[in-house]
Design an enzyme around this catalytic site. Structure first.
Site, PDB file in Angstrom:
ATOM      1  N   GLU A 227       0.834  -1.203   0.000  1.00 44.05           N
ATOM      2  CA  GLU A 227       0.000   0.000   0.000  1.00 44.05           C
ATOM      3  C   GLU A 227       0.872   1.259   0.000  1.00 44.05           C
ATOM      4  O   GLU A 227       0.647   2.180  -0.783  1.00 44.05           O
ATOM      5  CB  GLU A 227      -0.933  -0.013   1.206  1.00 44.05           C
ATOM      6  CG  GLU A 227      -1.921   1.131   1.229  1.00 44.05           C
ATOM      7  CD  GLU A 227      -2.894   1.042   2.393  1.00 44.05           C
ATOM      8  OE1 GLU A 227      -3.459   2.090   2.753  1.00 44.05           O
ATOM      9  OE2 GLU A 227      -3.076  -0.059   2.948  1.00 44.05           O
ATOM     10  N   SER A 316       5.895 -18.369   4.418  1.00 43.13           N
ATOM     11  CA  SER A 316       6.035 -19.690   5.016  1.00 43.13           C
ATOM     12  C   SER A 316       5.554 -20.730   4.028  1.00 43.13           C
ATOM     13  O   SER A 316       4.754 -20.444   3.138  1.00 43.13           O
ATOM     14  CB  SER A 316       5.215 -19.835   6.306  1.00 43.13           C
ATOM     15  OG  SER A 316       5.577 -18.883   7.264  1.00 43.13           O
ATOM     16  N   ASP A 394      -5.350  -8.220   4.028  1.00 45.61           N
ATOM     17  CA  ASP A 394      -5.176  -6.769   4.169  1.00 45.61           C
ATOM     18  C   ASP A 394      -5.901  -6.304   5.423  1.00 45.61           C
ATOM     19  O   ASP A 394      -7.113  -6.110   5.415  1.00 45.61           O
ATOM     20  CB  ASP A 394      -5.729  -6.067   2.938  1.00 45.61           C
ATOM     21  CG  ASP A 394      -5.444  -4.571   2.949  1.00 45.61           C
ATOM     22  OD1 ASP A 394      -4.899  -4.071   3.948  1.00 45.61           O
ATOM     23  OD2 ASP A 394      -5.775  -3.907   1.959  1.00 45.61           O
ATOM     24  N   ASP A 397      -4.886  -0.098   6.825  1.00 43.78           N
ATOM     25  CA  ASP A 397      -5.135   0.941   5.825  1.00 43.78           C
ATOM     26  C   ASP A 397      -4.524   2.249   6.296  1.00 43.78           C
ATOM     27  O   ASP A 397      -4.647   2.615   7.477  1.00 43.78           O
ATOM     28  CB  ASP A 397      -6.634   1.163   5.597  1.00 43.78           C
ATOM     29  CG  ASP A 397      -7.221   0.185   4.594  1.00 43.78           C
ATOM     30  OD1 ASP A 397      -6.478  -0.298   3.721  1.00 43.78           O
ATOM     31  OD2 ASP A 397      -8.425  -0.103   4.690  1.00 43.78           O
ATOM     32  N   PRO A 541     -10.210   7.929  -8.279  1.00 40.39           N
ATOM     33  CA  PRO A 541      -9.012   7.831  -9.120  1.00 40.39           C
ATOM     34  C   PRO A 541      -8.202   6.565  -8.871  1.00 40.39           C
ATOM     35  O   PRO A 541      -7.461   6.133  -9.751  1.00 40.39           O
ATOM     36  CB  PRO A 541      -8.213   9.083  -8.740  1.00 40.39           C
ATOM     37  CG  PRO A 541      -8.692   9.433  -7.374  1.00 40.39           C
ATOM     38  CD  PRO A 541     -10.131   9.048  -7.333  1.00 40.39           C
TER      39      PRO A 541
END
Length: 887
Positions: A227, A316, A394, A397, A541
């Site tokens: 990210e 792993s 994920d 953030d 975007p």
């Protein structure tokens, strides 16, 4: 009974040939020579001040393995059996006695490591090591994240049973600390005492154990680096499509996910995203002020010490094979987590056995533990074995925030500003003045970009006459909310079937890990745990799926909740007869809950699948030895993809062509003596730097992992791709073949300088070495002979990045040194648990003077293992020391 150094050792220097270590076995000659040399320099520098009868010694902290020792607070006697590697198997009448004994043993063998870890996780490292800039920076970041604060909240959330286990463990640790001065506990305190004041260590607190789980979660946190990497790449490329070219999806790799759709044994609902029909102003990526804030955030977070592992190599391997394909007729499970490698290694082997297994004392388990936390994290009990790999979901953030004074913009459309949450942290520095740190948080999480006075909170443009203040970056992370992962550790240790694993997985909130398992009654399976955020789908975007930083001033980007545990993928007895989980995608695209887009691209998992399917097709049943051989497989998928292309490149100069020619006929194995492996990896390093370093800022440069193989493979089909062009050469546009030629010729010349002008003299092991380093005394700021004493000798290694024997290295560093690898390996035969095998990268002891400090390293490096006894009879037969702990 082992030979243990007496408190009044003779006034003589140990002889190199006949000295024995704490277990009575002769120590390796190289370690003894280093020990003697180390003693000399320690005397000269007054680094070790423990003097008995005029002799400076580092042996004083070595633990006593006497036949009887007292552990206050036990309800009954506890028996500890240690094998030739010093691995303890503990037998107790109650769970509390079991974990008290484990705490005592961890403190006995690894207390400095435990103390170092708790200082890091509490943001108090400078209290231990003094006015060291790196320590202060680490403290500032960890205090900002608030690991310890979250752990304190978890204390009241975990079950009463877990609290009792943590308290018992703390009692055992503190029983060992009682009446022992720092130099009786570890030589590190004596060394530190020459620079800072070393006080008696504080008693162990159960919350110290909970805080360690935050460090484990931090290093295994998913797509965090990707990210930030996208945002950093955009700062120079200024083109979303070009950035996304560098982050291809898993399917682009052409490899197989963990589960096929047919294998998933429940109705998986689409989850993990909530649609919104809206547009957004985006994150203002590409503006200088936001780019500065993102870069500063990356710099700040790099200050956190790596305790478990980080980057492409922190993955792993795990797989489990059904009994229909094994010689024993029962499943076999293999696991080798790839982590940061240091001295001592991160894992501690142990067996924990209730004398009578029942509801009041349910533990009969052996495996790998973390010093500082009770129980077993990976291993097996009498009914079930389990392995863990990083799922890579994920769970973080970054939010780009607009901050004005002590407020932040919660909703730009409504022009709603909210107060920042403020708190002041005092960082105490041993031998220097304390440092005051103001921590600021939004609803999304702590503001990171202004930590350490890096000047990252910068002026933002004024829009429509409104004062939007400054840009900053905050972090949302599931582990910053209190959870019950500690409960999951004990639930896994007592699990007997798939239902038990599913129940434990619901508690295993962070980090998000793949669980593979097998049972003694013949079942194999997979379970995905973890706390996975649900994100809104917002048009804008860049994607709103968590792959890019999000605008903090648009509430539509806020997390919408978490995926229901019932929606997490799981499978039991899949059709293939095996499960391979090696950090690749869990399910085919579009199936099940949203987990991430940034998977490992699955070259390791595909190689394991190939090895398994080929042997199944040949009709040869699997043995434990087969699985150990697979774990050491050093075939390079990178070479299989690129070497045919490289051999087609025309290299005109005969001298340069001599390097290219060594690739002809290579079998793509990366043994330590392979000249082709050395040359190929040098070409790969140079190909990445030549292609991308002119396009990307520091921090986004290629590390050489599986993603970069997919990127380059795709670009080979596009000879005019703009990334081939070198921006630094004005009025010249380079193409694919020019860059490939340059990589081949520069690698030949690099190896000529680094090794020999004769390619046949090259070898991979000379470049690719594992140099284990002590976390405090192993760095360049410590005298060389001290480093030599605490750092084991470097070991040439086969393998490489995305090889099954995953001895990872970082191509962006310019070095081939091993940075990550299998911190342990285990193979469990569910038909005969005593036939299982295990090994760690170093050994059970954290004391540099102990023979068990690095006695497993040569075996580990050779791809071999030790016998892993489990039954009482097998443990007794392997025992070389027996200790009775009495109340």
């Amino acid at each position: 009974m082992s030979a243990t150094p007496a408190a009044n050792e003779p006034d003589e220097t140990p002889d190199v040939d006949d000295t024995v270590e704490d277990d009575g076995a002769p120590a390796p000659r190289s370690r003894l020579r280093r020990a003697v040399a180390g003693l000399a320099v320690l005397v000269a520098l007054a680094l070790v001040a423990t003097v008995t009868f005029g002799v400076v010694t580092v042996r004083k902290p070595l633990p006593d393995h006497a036949e009887t020792q007292q552990l206050a607070g036990l309800s009954a006697e506890v028996t500890v059996e240690r094998d030739a590697q010093g691995v303890p198997q503990v037998y107790a009448s109650t769970s509390e006695d079991l974990f008290a004994a484990q705490g005592y043993l961890h403190a006995q063998d690894r207390f400095f490591e435990m103390d170092y870890r708790r200082h890091v996780t509490a943001g108090r490292l400078a209290e231990l090591v003094g006015d060291v800039p790196a320590a202060i920076e680490a403290d500032q970041v960890v205090r900002t994240l608030g690991w310890r604060r979250v752990a304190e909240e978890e204390w009241n959330l975990v079950s009463p049973e877990t609290r009792s286990y943590l308290q018992a463990y703390a009692r055992g640790v503190n029983a060992y600390l009682a009446d022992r001065a720092p130099d009786d506990l570890a030589v590190e305190y004596t060394v530190l005492g020459t620079r800072v004041d070393v006080a008696d260590p504080a008693p162990w607190d159960p919350v110290d154990s909970l805080a360690w789980l935050k460090a484990m979660a931090w290093d295994m946190r998913g797509n965090y680096d990707d990210e930030l990497g996208r945002a950093l790449a955009y700062s120079t490329l200024e083109d979303v499509e070009l950035v996304e070219e560098l982050y291809p999806g898993f399917s682009d790799g052409g490899n197989t996910p963990i589960l096929r759709k047919r294998d998933v044994n429940q109705t998986v609902r689409a989850a993990g995203s909530a649609d919104t029909d809206a547009t957004t102003t985006g994150t203002a990526l590409g503006t200088a002020s936001v780019d500065d804030a993102v870069q500063a955030t990356a710099d700040v977070l790099a200050a956190v010490p790596v305790l478990v592992g980080r980057g492409d190599g922190a993955g792993s391997n795990s797989w489990v094979v059904s009994g229909e394909h094994t010689e024993s007729g029962s499943p076999i499970l293999a696991n080798d987590p790839h982590m940061a490698l240091g001295a001592p290694g991160v894992w501690y082997q142990v067996g924990l056995h209730c004398e009578q297994v029942d509801d009041s004392c349910p533990f009969d388990v052996a495996g790998f533990s973390f010093s500082g936390f009770p129980g077993v994290v990976i291993g097996h009990n009498a009914d079930l074995a389990w392995g863990l790999t990083n799922m890579g979901a994920d769970v973080t953030d970054f939010f780009v925030e607009r901050v004005r004074g002590d407020t932040w913009l919660r909703d730009a459309e409504a022009e709603e500003w909210a107060d920042l949450e403020l708190r002041t942290e005092t960082i105490r520095v041993n031998g220097a003045d304390p440092i005051e740190l103001e921590v600021r948080s939004t609803d999304h999480g702590p503001v990171l970009s202004s930590v350490m006075d890096v000047g990252a909170v910068v002026d933002s443009p004024t829009e429509a006459g409104t004062d939007f203040g400054e840009y900053a970056v905050s972090l949302a992370w599931t582990a910053l909310e209190p959870g019950r992962t500690a409960d999951a550790v004990f639930a896994m240790a007592t699990a007997a079937d798939a239902q038990d694993i599913q129940a434990a997985a619901e508690l295993f909130e962070v980090p998000a890990m793949n669980i593979v398992f097998a049972t003694t009654d013949g079942h194999i399976g997979y379970q995905a745990p973890g706390k996975i955020p649900v994100r809104g789908v917002v048009s804008g975007p860049v994607a709103s799926d968590g792959t890019w930083p999000r605008p903090g001033w648009d509430p539509r980007y806020d997390w919408q909740g978490y995926v229901d545990p019932e929606d997490m993928p799981r499978a039991l007895d899949p059709e293939d007869g095996f499960v391979v989980a090696a950090n690749q995608a869990v399910l085919p695209g579009g199936t099940g809950p949203y987990l991430t887009r940034d998977w490992d691209h699955g070259f390791r998992s595909e190689r394991v699948r190939t090895l398994l399917t080929e042997q199944i097709a040949a009709g040869r049943p699997f043995t434990v030895e087969d699985m150990e051989n697979f774990q050491s497989d050093d075939w390079s998928p990178f070479a299989a993809v690129l070497v045919p292309v490289l051999l087609d490149v025309e290299v005109e100069d005969a001298y340069d062509r001599a390097g290219q020619e060594i690739l002809a006929g290579w079998d793509y194995r990366t043994e330590t003596d392979s000249a082709a492996a050395a040359y190929f990896n040098a070409v790969w390093r140079n190909l990445l730097s030549t292609t991308f370093w002119d396009d990307l800022p520091e921090g986004a440069q290629p590390t050489g992992g599986s993603r970069w193989l997919v990127v380059i493979s795709d670009m080979l089909e596009r000879p005019e791709d703009p990334f081939w062009d070198d921006r630094s050469t004005l009025n010249v546009v380079e193409t694919r073949d020019e860059v490939l030629t340059r990589a081949l010729t520069s690698a030949r010349r690099d190896l000529t300088v680094e090794m020999s002008k004769e390619p046949t003299d090259w070898n991979w092991g000379s470049l690719h070495q594992l140099a284990l380093q002590h976390p405090v005394l192993g760095g360049d700021d410590v005298p060389a002979l001290v480093r030599d004493y605490v750092n084991p000798d470097p070991v040439p290694m086969p393998g490489g990045t995305s090889v099954v024997n995953a001895t990872g290295w970082d191509a962006s560093s310019g070095s081939f040194a091993v940075t990550t690898g299998p911190a342990m390996r285990m193979v469990v035969d569910l038909g005969d648990l005593d036939a299982s095998t295990w090994v760690t990268v170093t050994g059970t002891s954290g004391h540099p003077a102990s023979s068990h400090y690095d006695d497993q390293l040569p075996v580990w490096a050779a791809g071999e293992s030790f016998a892993w006894p489990f039954s009482r009879e097998a443990v007794g037969a392997a025992a070389e020391d027996t200790t009775t702990l009495t109340p």
